[in-house]
Design an enzyme around this catalytic site. Sequence first.
Site: not given
Length: 758
Positions: A440-442
Site C-alpha cells: 500500500v501507499e505505493g
Amino acid sequence: MSTLTKLRKRYLSDPAFKMFKKVLPPLSDTEREAMEAGSVWWDGELFGGNPNWNTLLTYPQPKLSDEEQAFIDNKLEPLLDMLNDYQIVQEDKDLSPEVWEYLRKEKFFSLIIGKEYGGLDFSAHANSTIVTRIATKSLSAAVSVMVPNSLGPGELLTHYGTQEQKDYWLPRLAHGEDIPCFALTGPEAGSDAGGIPDLGVVCYDEYQGEQVLGIRVSWNKRYITLAPVATVLGLAFKLHDPDGLIGDNKELGITCALIPADHPGVEIGERHDPLNLAFMNGPTRGNDVFIPMDWVIGGQDYVGRGWRMLVECLSAGRGISLPALGTAVGHLTARTTGAYAYVRKQFGMSIGNFEGVAQAMGRIGGFTYMLEASRTLTTTSLDMDETPGIVTAIAKYHMTEMARTILNDAMDVHAGRAIQLGPMNYIGHHYFGMPVAITVEGANILTRNLMIFGQGATRCHPYVLSEMEAAANPDSREGAKAFDKLLASHISFAVGNVSKSLLNAFSGSYFNSSPVSGETAKYYKQLSRMSRALAVAADFAMLSLGGELKRREMVSARLGDILSHLYLASAVLKRYEDEGRQQQDLPFVHYGLQHCLHQCGVAFDEVLANFPRKGVGRLLRTLLFPLGIHYAAPKDEVAVKIAELLMRPGKQRDRLTHLCYVGKQEDDPVGLMERAFIAMYEVKDLERKIAKAVKAGTIPRKASLTEKLQIALDEGIVTDADVKKMQNADQLRQRAIQVDHFSAAHFKKGGLQPGKAA
C-alpha cells in the site's frame, strides 16, 4: 561579455543546450507536480556529494511533549490491555465494540487534527510512536488508527479545506462522530494514482430542492481502508467541464471531494479480506452521483488541484504510518526472539548459542536499531515542517522490506512455535500483515524502481532541475543564458567530484573529515566517499542515458539503493549521537553501518557491471573504484555479540525494544515469554552447577530434570529454595514454548475424521 564567456557559450554551453533539450527526460504534469510538491532535506546533502554531517547532527532530537507522553501512559496503555489480537482476527474479524468506542472517545482518530477543532494536534513523532506501539500488539488495530491520521479527509481538510468545511467536519472527526476513509486506489490505478479512471462532470442539478452547480461523478474504488465502516468518504477523481461552466479549460484534472457515506448513490459497506487480517478494508462505488460544488475539498478554487494535494499529504503519511509498522516488527521480533532463543533448548543448550541462530538474531537486532533510527529521523523531518518525498519513499520502502526480512528470521528461529496460529502466537499475524504494508501507499517494487532515484535524481541534484527548467523555457534566448550559467557551475561540480572520488579511492578516504572521533569516525569518511561517488555516477547516468534513464529501471533502482543506504546509515549515526554515544550500543551501530556500506558496494558493482553503455560503466569503475569495491557484510562477531545482548535482560534490551507491548495478564503471549525468559536467566548459575555435576559424573546425563534436581539436592549442590526456583522457571519455560491446539470440532468437518484411515 568576456571573450572566455563567449567562447564557452559558442563551443560548449550552446551545443550542450541543444543536446540537453533533445535528451531531456520528458516530465508529465503529474511528475512535475510531484517534484514541485515535495521538499529537499538531508537527501539533498547526500545526493550533492559533500554532506555536511554537522547539519545532520544539529537536527532536533525527537522528543515527546508532556502532553503526548501523558496520552501514551494514560490512554494508549489501557487500549493495549483491551486488545486480544487472536480474537480480533480469528474469531470476531473486527475490533470489539468496546475498542471502537474507546478509540472514538479518546480521540485516537484525531492525532493530527488541530486543538481548535477538538483534536490532539500531536507531532509526527508522537503519531508514529503511538502507531508503532499499537502495532506490536495488533496490526489490525494499528491500521485502524493510522489511516485517519495519515492520507485522508482529516489531513486534506486541515491543509486545504475551506473554513466552512473545517468548522463542520473537523470537530466531528476529532470527536469520533464521523469515521473517514479516502478512496484513491482502484482496480487499474494503484501506484499510478495519476491514472485514475474515475470521472466527474461539472453540471447543474437539483440538491435539496434547488438547482445548484455541482459534479456528477462515477467511481469504482478498491482496497479502501475503513470504507466498510466509514461515515464520510474522501474521493479522488478526474474532473471534466465540457460546457465550460467554471472556465475555459475542459480537462480540469484530479479533484478531491468529501461525500457523506449515506448520500444517495454511494455504495459502501462490503469488505475485502486482506490476508486474513481484521482491519476494515473494502470497495466503494458510485454511478452518476451528483454532489454540490462546495463538497470539493477547498471549494471551487481547488478544482483540479487534487494531485498536488495528494502528493504533499501522501509524502507525510508515507513517512509515518508504514515505517511505524515496520519498526513495530523490529521491536516485537527483537524482544521475543531473544527471549525464545534463550528459553528454547536443543542438545542441552539454548538455541541462541548456535551460530546459525545467532546470525539471524544479529540481523534482527541490527535491523531493529536501524529501523528505530530511521523512524525517528524521518519524523524529525516532518516535525520540521518539511515534506521530503524522497526521504519518506526511502523510509517506506526499506523499512517495510527490513521488517519482512527480520520476520522471516524470527519465523525461522521460532520454527514450529511460529507457524501454529492461536492465542500463543505473537508473530503469525504480523507475518500475514507485512505484505500489506509493502503493497500500500505505493507498491514497493515501483517505489524502488521508479521513485527513489527516478525523482530523486532530478529533485535532489543541485543543478539538473534548474537546467531542465531553463531548457523548457519558451524564450530560447533567456533559457540559453540561464543554462550557460548553470552548466558552468555543473561542470565545476562534476570535475570536483570526479577528482575527489579518485583521491578517496587511493587514500582510503583518509582525507575526508568527520564531525566526531572514536569508533564511528571512519563511517562518516566512508559515507562521504559513497555520497561523492553517487553524485558522479548520477551525472554520468543522466548525461549518457538522458530520457532513456526513466526506462532503465534496474539502473535507477540500484542508484536509488545507494542513496537509500546513505540515508539509513545517516539515521544510525544520528541516533547514536542523540542517545549519548552509549558504548553498549556499538554492536548495533557497527552492524547497521557495515550493512549499509556493503549494500552501497553491492549496488555500485551491479550498476557498473550492467550499465547500458558498457564503456561508461568501465570508465566509472576506473574513476570511482580503481582498486576494487571492498565493503564487507557485517562481521560474524558483531552478529554474535548482538545475539548475546538480545538474550540478556536489562536496560539496553529494554531501550532497544521499548515500544514492544509486554502484557501483565497471565495469558498475554509476549508477557508469558518474557516471564519465562527472566526466570530462566535468573537460574543460569544454578544450571551451570547442575551441568558441572553432570560433566563430573555426579548426576546422570540422561536423567530428567526432576531426577537431576533431587540428586543435586541430596549432594548439597543446590538448596531447597534453588530447587523451587528452578522448577518454577522450567514450568514457565514449558508453558512459553508450547503451541496452541484445538479440538477437532474447532475446524469445519470434512475430509478424514479422527482415528479413521484414508
